[in-house]
Design a protein around this motif. Sequence first.
Motif, PDB file in Angstrom:
ATOM      1  N   UNK A 179       0.804  -1.208   0.000  1.00  0.00           N
ATOM      2  CA  UNK A 179       0.000   0.000   0.000  1.00  0.00           C
ATOM      3  C   UNK A 179       0.841   1.264   0.000  1.00  0.00           C
ATOM      4  N   UNK A 180       0.137   2.396   0.161  1.00  0.00           N
ATOM      5  CA  UNK A 180       0.798   3.697   0.210  1.00  0.00           C
ATOM      6  C   UNK A 180       0.255   4.485   1.387  1.00  0.00           C
ATOM      7  N   UNK A 181       1.112   5.333   1.926  1.00  0.00           N
ATOM      8  CA  UNK A 181       0.701   6.124   3.063  1.00  0.00           C
ATOM      9  C   UNK A 181       1.532   7.381   3.200  1.00  0.00           C
ATOM     10  N   UNK A 182       1.340   8.036   4.326  1.00  0.00           N
ATOM     11  CA  UNK A 182       2.049   9.269   4.624  1.00  0.00           C
ATOM     12  C   UNK A 182       2.435   9.229   6.097  1.00  0.00           C
ATOM     13  N   UNK A 183       3.708   9.457   6.378  1.00  0.00           N
ATOM     14  CA  UNK A 183       4.200   9.441   7.757  1.00  0.00           C
ATOM     15  C   UNK A 183       4.734  10.819   8.089  1.00  0.00           C
ATOM     16  N   UNK A 184       4.355  11.308   9.253  1.00  0.00           N
ATOM     17  CA  UNK A 184       4.848  12.576   9.772  1.00  0.00           C
ATOM     18  C   UNK A 184       5.702  12.266  10.998  1.00  0.00           C
ATOM     19  N   UNK A 185       6.961  12.760  11.014  1.00  0.00           N
ATOM     20  CA  UNK A 185       7.866  12.544  12.142  1.00  0.00           C
ATOM     21  C   UNK A 185       8.513  13.886  12.482  1.00  0.00           C
ATOM     22  N   UNK A 186       8.147  14.442  13.640  1.00  0.00           N
ATOM     23  CA  UNK A 186       8.678  15.737  14.090  1.00  0.00           C
ATOM     24  C   UNK A 186       8.622  16.805  13.002  1.00  0.00           C
ATOM     25  N   UNK A 187       7.480  16.885  12.326  1.00  0.00           N
ATOM     26  CA  UNK A 187       7.268  17.920  11.320  1.00  0.00           C
ATOM     27  C   UNK A 187       7.802  17.581   9.937  1.00  0.00           C
ATOM     28  N   UNK A 188       8.585  16.525   9.813  1.00  0.00           N
ATOM     29  CA  UNK A 188       9.038  16.066   8.495  1.00  0.00           C
ATOM     30  C   UNK A 188       7.941  15.179   7.909  1.00  0.00           C
ATOM     31  N   UNK A 189       7.662  15.366   6.632  1.00  0.00           N
ATOM     32  CA  UNK A 189       6.596  14.620   5.976  1.00  0.00           C
ATOM     33  C   UNK A 189       7.204  13.647   4.973  1.00  0.00           C
ATOM     34  N   UNK A 190       6.775  12.384   5.039  1.00  0.00           N
ATOM     35  CA  UNK A 190       7.321  11.336   4.178  1.00  0.00           C
ATOM     36  C   UNK A 190       6.204  10.552   3.498  1.00  0.00           C
ATOM     37  N   UNK A 191       6.131  10.554   2.166  1.00  0.00           N
ATOM     38  CA  UNK A 191       5.260   9.581   1.507  1.00  0.00           C
ATOM     39  C   UNK A 191       5.925   8.218   1.628  1.00  0.00           C
ATOM     40  N   UNK A 192       5.147   7.172   1.903  1.00  0.00           N
ATOM     41  CA  UNK A 192       5.715   5.832   2.096  1.00  0.00           C
ATOM     42  C   UNK A 192       4.981   4.816   1.240  1.00  0.00           C
ATOM     43  N   UNK A 193       5.739   3.771   0.863  1.00  0.00           N
ATOM     44  CA  UNK A 193       5.182   2.677   0.062  1.00  0.00           C
ATOM     45  C   UNK A 193       5.911   1.393   0.440  1.00  0.00           C
ATOM     46  N   UNK A 194       5.471   0.274  -0.115  1.00  0.00           N
ATOM     47  CA  UNK A 194       6.082  -1.022   0.177  1.00  0.00           C
ATOM     48  C   UNK A 194       7.592  -0.959  -0.032  1.00  0.00           C
ATOM     49  N   UNK A 195       8.325  -1.480   0.948  1.00  0.00           N
ATOM     50  CA  UNK A 195       9.783  -1.488   0.902  1.00  0.00           C
ATOM     51  C   UNK A 195      10.421  -0.363   1.689  1.00  0.00           C
ATOM     52  N   UNK A 196       9.662   0.690   2.003  1.00  0.00           N
ATOM     53  CA  UNK A 196      10.187   1.814   2.796  1.00  0.00           C
ATOM     54  C   UNK A 196      10.165   1.469   4.277  1.00  0.00           C
ATOM     55  N   UNK A 197      10.985   2.168   5.047  1.00  0.00           N
ATOM     56  CA  UNK A 197      11.010   2.006   6.502  1.00  0.00           C
ATOM     57  C   UNK A 197      11.208   3.373   7.138  1.00  0.00           C
ATOM     58  N   UNK A 198      10.606   3.586   8.296  1.00  0.00           N
ATOM     59  CA  UNK A 198      10.711   4.853   9.030  1.00  0.00           C
ATOM     60  C   UNK A 198      11.068   4.533  10.473  1.00  0.00           C
ATOM     61  N   UNK A 199      11.984   5.316  11.029  1.00  0.00           N
ATOM     62  CA  UNK A 199      12.393   5.193  12.425  1.00  0.00           C
ATOM     63  C   UNK A 199      11.807   6.353  13.220  1.00  0.00           C
ATOM     64  N   UNK A 200      11.095   6.040  14.288  1.00  0.00           N
ATOM     65  CA  UNK A 200      10.579   7.052  15.221  1.00  0.00           C
ATOM     66  C   UNK A 200      11.338   6.878  16.535  1.00  0.00           C
ATOM     67  N   UNK A 201      12.332   7.730  16.747  1.00  0.00           N
ATOM     68  CA  UNK A 201      13.156   7.669  17.951  1.00  0.00           C
ATOM     69  C   UNK A 201      12.333   8.114  19.164  1.00  0.00           C
TER      70      UNK A 201
END
Length: 142
Positions: free
Chosen positions: A68-90
């Motif tokens: 699928x596809x999505x959108x991740x917000x981390x401390x004001x940074x905006x990231x479009x995300x899709x299969x294969x992506x990874x995001x770290x939330x410290x």
Amino acid sequence: MLERAGDHAFPYNLHDGSPLRMQWHFYGQSELPVAVQTWELPPGGFEGMHAHGEPDTPLEEIYVFVEGTGHMSVDGEEYPVKAGDAVLAKVGTRHDLRNTGDGPLRLLVVWGQPQPSDYSDFGSATRARLAREGPSSAGSAR
């Protein structure tokens, strides 16, 4: 021990977000100091903006997107995300996840309390370090 997709899955709401489907893999069986979960957010679904830090239990989260596809917000940074992506939330970062696609957003989420660990004796750790240093370093480890 095998756990199949959907075994022990349940509906859940996170951080004032919308309902999602969650499976907590090997809950009560694994002794690793992390939670390993799969989440499925329906179209338009969201986790809810939140942070994990003091005075709460400090947690770090890794989101690995599988479908699928999505959108991740981390401390004001905006990231479009899709299969294969990874995001770290410290620890302490404010973050939220939204499904922006027409189908389900499926992801693997690993979370736990940060603690020191040393995997330097493993060959894959050496390769991972070299891969982060750049392509010329990674090729020299063959």
